[in-house]
Design a protein around this motif. Structure first.
Motif, PDB file in Angstrom:
ATOM      1  N   PHE A  50       5.427 -10.479   2.525  1.00 16.95           N
ATOM      2  CA  PHE A  50       5.546 -11.684   3.349  1.00 16.95           C
ATOM      3  C   PHE A  50       6.777 -12.498   2.974  1.00 16.95           C
ATOM      4  O   PHE A  50       7.156 -12.570   1.802  1.00 16.95           O
ATOM      5  CB  PHE A  50       4.319 -12.586   3.155  1.00 16.95           C
ATOM      6  CG  PHE A  50       3.034 -11.979   3.637  1.00 16.95           C
ATOM      7  CD1 PHE A  50       2.663 -12.086   4.970  1.00 16.95           C
ATOM      8  CD2 PHE A  50       2.202 -11.299   2.755  1.00 16.95           C
ATOM      9  CE1 PHE A  50       1.476 -11.519   5.413  1.00 16.95           C
ATOM     10  CE2 PHE A  50       1.014 -10.732   3.199  1.00 16.95           C
ATOM     11  CZ  PHE A  50       0.649 -10.843   4.527  1.00 16.95           C
ATOM     12  N   LEU A  51       7.348 -13.089   3.994  1.00 15.13           N
ATOM     13  CA  LEU A  51       8.318 -14.150   3.755  1.00 15.13           C
ATOM     14  C   LEU A  51       7.519 -15.437   3.633  1.00 15.13           C
ATOM     15  O   LEU A  51       6.671 -15.733   4.475  1.00 15.13           O
ATOM     16  CB  LEU A  51       9.301 -14.251   4.922  1.00 15.13           C
ATOM     17  CG  LEU A  51      10.310 -15.406   4.869  1.00 15.13           C
ATOM     18  CD1 LEU A  51      11.232 -15.270   3.669  1.00 15.13           C
ATOM     19  CD2 LEU A  51      11.122 -15.470   6.152  1.00 15.13           C
ATOM     20  N   HIS A  52       7.771 -16.187   2.560  1.00  5.95           N
ATOM     21  CA  HIS A  52       6.990 -17.391   2.312  1.00  5.95           C
ATOM     22  C   HIS A  52       7.764 -18.641   2.681  1.00  5.95           C
ATOM     23  O   HIS A  52       8.979 -18.687   2.517  1.00  5.95           O
ATOM     24  CB  HIS A  52       6.609 -17.470   0.832  1.00  5.95           C
ATOM     25  CG  HIS A  52       5.670 -16.392   0.379  1.00  5.95           C
ATOM     26  ND1 HIS A  52       4.429 -16.663  -0.141  1.00  5.95           N
ATOM     27  CD2 HIS A  52       5.795 -15.045   0.368  1.00  5.95           C
ATOM     28  CE1 HIS A  52       3.826 -15.530  -0.460  1.00  5.95           C
ATOM     29  NE2 HIS A  52       4.635 -14.530  -0.168  1.00  5.95           N
ATOM     30  N   ILE A  53       7.058 -19.637   3.142  1.00  9.62           N
ATOM     31  CA  ILE A  53       7.673 -20.934   3.442  1.00  9.62           C
ATOM     32  C   ILE A  53       6.763 -22.050   2.923  1.00  9.62           C
ATOM     33  O   ILE A  53       5.603 -22.139   3.336  1.00  9.62           O
ATOM     34  CB  ILE A  53       7.868 -21.117   4.960  1.00  9.62           C
ATOM     35  CG1 ILE A  53       8.589 -19.899   5.557  1.00  9.62           C
ATOM     36  CG2 ILE A  53       8.633 -22.400   5.247  1.00  9.62           C
ATOM     37  CD1 ILE A  53       8.536 -19.844   7.063  1.00  9.62           C
ATOM     38  N   VAL A  54       7.277 -22.840   2.006  1.00 10.24           N
ATOM     39  CA  VAL A  54       6.495 -24.000   1.535  1.00 10.24           C
ATOM     40  C   VAL A  54       6.635 -25.102   2.564  1.00 10.24           C
ATOM     41  O   VAL A  54       7.759 -25.512   2.850  1.00 10.24           O
ATOM     42  CB  VAL A  54       7.041 -24.617   0.227  1.00 10.24           C
ATOM     43  CG1 VAL A  54       5.937 -25.179  -0.608  1.00 10.24           C
ATOM     44  CG2 VAL A  54       7.948 -23.683  -0.499  1.00 10.24           C
ATOM     45  N   VAL A  55       5.539 -25.598   3.069  1.00  8.99           N
ATOM     46  CA  VAL A  55       5.631 -26.703   4.024  1.00  8.99           C
ATOM     47  C   VAL A  55       5.040 -27.984   3.449  1.00  8.99           C
ATOM     48  O   VAL A  55       5.250 -29.066   3.991  1.00  8.99           O
ATOM     49  CB  VAL A  55       4.951 -26.367   5.368  1.00  8.99           C
ATOM     50  CG1 VAL A  55       5.765 -25.324   6.104  1.00  8.99           C
ATOM     51  CG2 VAL A  55       3.526 -25.885   5.157  1.00  8.99           C
TER      52      VAL A  55
END
Lengths: 232, 232
Positions: A50-55
């Motif tokens: 997965f490509l992760h994105i902290v939101v």
DNA sequence: CGTTCAATTGATCAGCGTCAAACTAGGTGG
DNA sequence: CCACCTAGTTTGACGCTGATCAATTGAACG
């Protein structure tokens, strides 16, 4: 994933210029998850699924070897991480853990690569992002190899100041032990380094930093855009 | 530039998949130049006017700050360098000098960016290259922060061995002083580190290296693909 | 109010840099 | 052809930076 959740990442440089159609492909199989602090999201060596994105919250990238561990970076919303591994379909080189309660979006690497292959604007956005990351790591290497730990700390504080609109008072946004590891020193040594900066007009109380003599600090730190400017 | 000269870079991953038309645009304004040793090709901070490609000889990337200097990488044919600065139209973060008589191709950054904007395959090739560079620098950071200088040397020698088809005897391809700087130590300390590896089956005479006890050396070095594998 | 973990402080030590001198090798000129 | 020069390498002595170990203080939390 609900549109209300995808909208917060749509504005990222990485996704801004892509077609709506491809953005839907990218997010159709995405997860949003909220994690408590200290959860290891990914482990170095694992396949980049997965490509992760902290939101929301915060994530630390770290790496280990032979029983040792070092902090590589701290990510704050809204940031993607481990893009290079995703694109190359290679194992992660770093591990990641939440440092506080965090919301993270997970985009399946498979979809990212598919869109990357079909959407030329996205491919170019990936280049911009990777070039930026590459240059950040090069700057970090220069920081580590060319400066003593005291100089690294002094410059780090100046960078924090710049990030806080040049305010002379600001908060450290991480534990001192992690800051120490990030700067390549031990917590004990950081504690002493902070004391050693007092004559240069730096007051630190818990996480509160106050810079009372900028010019003295800069004379010690000798910041240079080629290491310390985030935008270059 | 004559076709005979462009053909040697046409096979690079970076240019292999692009159209002939765009390759011509890229090379129409290119220079080929031969430099003597110790010529500074680019200086950190300068605008990235050209994408450079070493086609013969060798080039060192290095960086300085406050009177100090450190070696960042050594490039052997056929390698491009400073792609990230070219694409971002940003100043170089590193300087480069020839370490021996070298032939270098210079592609105007302006043309590179133009083709990048128009050739989707080239854009994707740039991604692959940048992702690779990024991961190389991350591995280097891990090497620096997680290992002692002795461990770095031991692993460096093992990587050399791997690069030489696992031959137990090979040549160092750079001066010891530059190797020391690359590994983040002084020449004196490298000299002593080499001595310290003798009990682990490492014999060094001038630039000739012989590994007589691989398993002992590996027991000390504890190499890991996540730092030492070039291909990952 | 006690438990826990981070931060601090002090004492000690190892790794590594610095300085200086001796040694070596490759290149130059008498 | 050999003496000499130069630059890199090696060796030794010494000192500083920063790591380690141990103990204390401090702060957050149940």
């Amino acid at each position: 994933m609900r549109p209300s959740q995808t909208s917060e990442i749509r504005k990222l440089d990485l996704f801004r210029d892509m077609s709506e159609e491809n953005f839907l492909i990218l997010t159709r199989g995405a997860y949003v998850q909220t994690f408590p602090p200290q959860v290891e999201l990914i482990s170095e060596g694992d396949a980049a699924d997965f490509l992760h994105i902290v939101v929301a919250g915060g994530v630390e990238l770290f790496a280990g070897w032979n029983g040792r561990e070092t902090s590589m970076a701290t990510l704050r919303p809204i940031s993607t991480f481990i893009l290079a591994a995703t694109i190359r379909d290679a194992p992660y080189l770093m591990s990641a853990r939440t440092i506080e309660k965090s919301r993270v979006i997970l985009l399946p690497s498979y979809d990212v690569r598919e869109v990357f292959d079909n959407d030329n604007d996205f491919a170019r956005a990936v280049v911009a992002e990777l070039a930026q990351c590459y240059r950040a790591v090069v700057k970090n290497t220069k920081d580590m190899k060319l400066r003593t730990s005291l100089e690294r700390l002094a410059n780090y504080l100046l960078r924090c100041r710049a990030k806080n609109e040049d305010a002379d008072e600001f908060e450290l946004n991480m534990e001192k032990r992690r800051l120490a590891s990030y700067l390549g020193m031990t917590p004990e040594n950081l504690s002493r380094a902070i004391k050693a900066l007092r004559p240069y007009g730096v007051e630190v109380e818990a996480t509160a930093v106050r810079i009372t003599n900028l010019s003295d600090l800069e004379k010690l730190a000798k910041p240079t855009p080629l290491i310390d400017d985030k935008s270059l």
